[in-house]
Design a protein around this motif. Sequence first.
Motif, PDB file in Angstrom:
ATOM      1  N   GLY A   1       0.801  -1.214   0.000  1.00 34.81           N
ATOM      2  CA  GLY A   1       0.000   0.000   0.000  1.00 34.81           C
ATOM      3  C   GLY A   1       0.834   1.265   0.000  1.00 34.81           C
ATOM      4  O   GLY A   1       0.325   2.355   0.292  1.00 34.81           O
ATOM      5  N   LEU A   2       2.111   1.147  -0.335  1.00 31.39           N
ATOM      6  CA  LEU A   2       3.003   2.309  -0.314  1.00 31.39           C
ATOM      7  C   LEU A   2       2.619   3.320  -1.385  1.00 31.39           C
ATOM      8  O   LEU A   2       2.349   2.963  -2.528  1.00 31.39           O
ATOM      9  N   THR A   3       2.630   4.597  -1.000  1.00 26.09           N
ATOM     10  CA  THR A   3       2.412   5.688  -1.954  1.00 26.09           C
ATOM     11  C   THR A   3       3.652   6.569  -2.078  1.00 26.09           C
ATOM     12  O   THR A   3       3.760   7.346  -3.024  1.00 26.09           O
ATOM     13  N   PHE A   4       4.580   6.433  -1.126  1.00 24.94           N
ATOM     14  CA  PHE A   4       5.771   7.294  -1.117  1.00 24.94           C
ATOM     15  C   PHE A   4       6.914   6.542  -0.458  1.00 24.94           C
ATOM     16  O   PHE A   4       6.718   5.753   0.464  1.00 24.94           O
ATOM     17  N   LEU A   5       8.127   6.791  -0.939  1.00 23.27           N
ATOM     18  CA  LEU A   5       9.338   6.224  -0.354  1.00 23.27           C
ATOM     19  C   LEU A   5      10.425   7.274  -0.425  1.00 23.27           C
ATOM     20  O   LEU A   5      10.744   7.772  -1.510  1.00 23.27           O
ATOM     21  N   ASP A   6      10.963   7.649   0.725  1.00 20.35           N
ATOM     22  CA  ASP A   6      11.995   8.678   0.761  1.00 20.35           C
ATOM     23  C   ASP A   6      13.269   8.170   0.081  1.00 20.35           C
ATOM     24  O   ASP A   6      13.676   7.022   0.281  1.00 20.35           O
TER      25      ASP A   6
ATOM     26  N   CYS B   1       2.743  10.330  -7.586  1.00 22.30           N
ATOM     27  CA  CYS B   1       3.801  11.021  -8.323  1.00 22.30           C
ATOM     28  C   CYS B   1       3.590  12.535  -8.263  1.00 22.30           C
ATOM     29  O   CYS B   1       3.072  13.148  -9.214  1.00 22.30           O
ATOM     30  N   ASN B   2       4.010  13.128  -7.162  1.00 22.10           N
ATOM     31  CA  ASN B   2       3.967  14.586  -7.035  1.00 22.10           C
ATOM     32  C   ASN B   2       5.395  15.114  -7.005  1.00 22.10           C
ATOM     33  O   ASN B   2       6.363  14.376  -7.202  1.00 22.10           O
ATOM     34  N   CYS B   3       5.537  16.395  -6.740  1.00 22.82           N
ATOM     35  CA  CYS B   3       6.867  17.009  -6.760  1.00 22.82           C
ATOM     36  C   CYS B   3       7.786  16.440  -5.682  1.00 22.82           C
ATOM     37  O   CYS B   3       9.004  16.389  -5.861  1.00 22.82           O
ATOM     38  N   SER B   4       7.208  15.985  -4.563  1.00 19.93           N
ATOM     39  CA  SER B   4       8.016  15.400  -3.496  1.00 19.93           C
ATOM     40  C   SER B   4       8.606  14.061  -3.917  1.00 19.93           C
ATOM     41  O   SER B   4       9.622  13.623  -3.363  1.00 19.93           O
ATOM     42  N   PHE B   5       7.972  13.388  -4.872  1.00 21.34           N
ATOM     43  CA  PHE B   5       8.420  12.072  -5.321  1.00 21.34           C
ATOM     44  C   PHE B   5       9.406  12.162  -6.482  1.00 21.34           C
ATOM     45  O   PHE B   5      10.004  11.156  -6.875  1.00 21.34           O
ATOM     46  N   LEU B   6       9.594  13.365  -7.013  1.00 21.03           N
ATOM     47  CA  LEU B   6      10.475  13.548  -8.166  1.00 21.03           C
ATOM     48  C   LEU B   6      11.905  13.144  -7.854  1.00 21.03           C
ATOM     49  O   LEU B   6      12.583  12.533  -8.689  1.00 21.03           O
TER      50      LEU B   6
ATOM     51  N   GLU C   1       8.927  11.149 -14.802  1.00 21.58           N
ATOM     52  CA  GLU C   1      10.008  12.067 -14.428  1.00 21.58           C
ATOM     53  C   GLU C   1      10.003  13.295 -15.337  1.00 21.58           C
ATOM     54  O   GLU C   1      10.109  14.435 -14.858  1.00 21.58           O
ATOM     55  N   ALA C   2       9.865  13.082 -16.650  1.00 24.78           N
ATOM     56  CA  ALA C   2       9.850  14.211 -17.591  1.00 24.78           C
ATOM     57  C   ALA C   2       8.660  15.125 -17.320  1.00 24.78           C
ATOM     58  O   ALA C   2       8.795  16.357 -17.334  1.00 24.78           O
ATOM     59  N   GLN C   3       7.504  14.534 -17.059  1.00 27.19           N
ATOM     60  CA  GLN C   3       6.318  15.330 -16.796  1.00 27.19           C
ATOM     61  C   GLN C   3       6.440  16.107 -15.498  1.00 27.19           C
ATOM     62  O   GLN C   3       6.064  17.286 -15.416  1.00 27.19           O
ATOM     63  N   LEU C   4       7.005  15.467 -14.479  1.00 31.22           N
ATOM     64  CA  LEU C   4       7.153  16.148 -13.190  1.00 31.22           C
ATOM     65  C   LEU C   4       8.199  17.251 -13.270  1.00 31.22           C
ATOM     66  O   LEU C   4       8.069  18.284 -12.599  1.00 31.22           O
ATOM     67  N   HIS C   5       9.239  17.039 -14.073  1.00 26.76           N
ATOM     68  CA  HIS C   5      10.224  18.108 -14.263  1.00 26.76           C
ATOM     69  C   HIS C   5       9.545  19.342 -14.848  1.00 26.76           C
ATOM     70  O   HIS C   5       9.828  20.469 -14.445  1.00 26.76           O
TER      71      HIS C   5
END
Length: 289
Positions: A162-167, A189-194, A230-234
């Motif tokens: 159920g993970l949505t984020f991993l530092d 996939c938000n800016c914090s995940f980039l 990654e390209a989209q988030l950039h």
Amino acid sequence: MSPSGRPRPLSLMFLLGMGMASERINCPSRCSCQYLEVNCKGQQLQEFPAAIPLDTRQLILAANNISYLPAVELSFLADLVYLDCRKNLLGDDLDFTFIGVARLVYLDLSFNNLTQVTFSTFSHLLSLVVLKISDNPNLVAIEKDAFTNNTWLRHLDVSRTGLTFLDTSTVRDLSNLRFLGLSDNLWHCNCSFLDFITWMTESNVHFPDADRITCYTPEGLRALKMPAAEAQLHFNCLTRLYKQDYVFLCLIGFCIFFAGTMAAWLAGVCAVIYEFHTSKGGAEEEEEE
């Protein structure tokens, strides 16, 4: 008896029979035992088996209904290097459970009900090389320092959780990591995940099922593979300004304008006071003359 040696085979058979009986006695109920291995797979066990030989190196508890691993009983197995607990009911709090099995090299906790991984969960497993915690649908959080002490970790699988984020620091500092399973998770996939996605594309770690490592949210990026994400988030995070960014810029501009106005007003007041005192001093001098 004749000197042909018949008693010797009989005594040997007796000793072997005693040894096998002793081995059966020391083996846990409903488990099979051989040299340094105890196998209790698929025996519908409800609890951790009792009377496990203390010299056991390999313990297989897969496909049972065990919901709790007793830290004290585990600590008696100081030589344990292989522990397979997949397909059980383990969950909730596993902190300090493995404090007494520091030699453990292989640990499989997949297909359980784990909810989180903290620093205290695996911090005592200094020799751990393979860790499988995949297929835990209730696993929603892994602390960023969860694997700080597992410097020998080479194989880590957190797929289908159920993970949505991993530092990024959680795995970036594992210098021996070569295999990382991340597929079929609910990645946000938000800016914090980039930063994490960028690390994925630049690292030498192998990601199996890479085509199934995709974004789940937001809606606009759903099912997008990580390189494309990654390209989209950039573009979204580094070039586009959001409403809060405009608010912040307006606030900064207002502060600069206000500070400049106040500075100009104070400079004008100081100039007036200085001119007043200068003119007053000149008038006094003229009166004295």
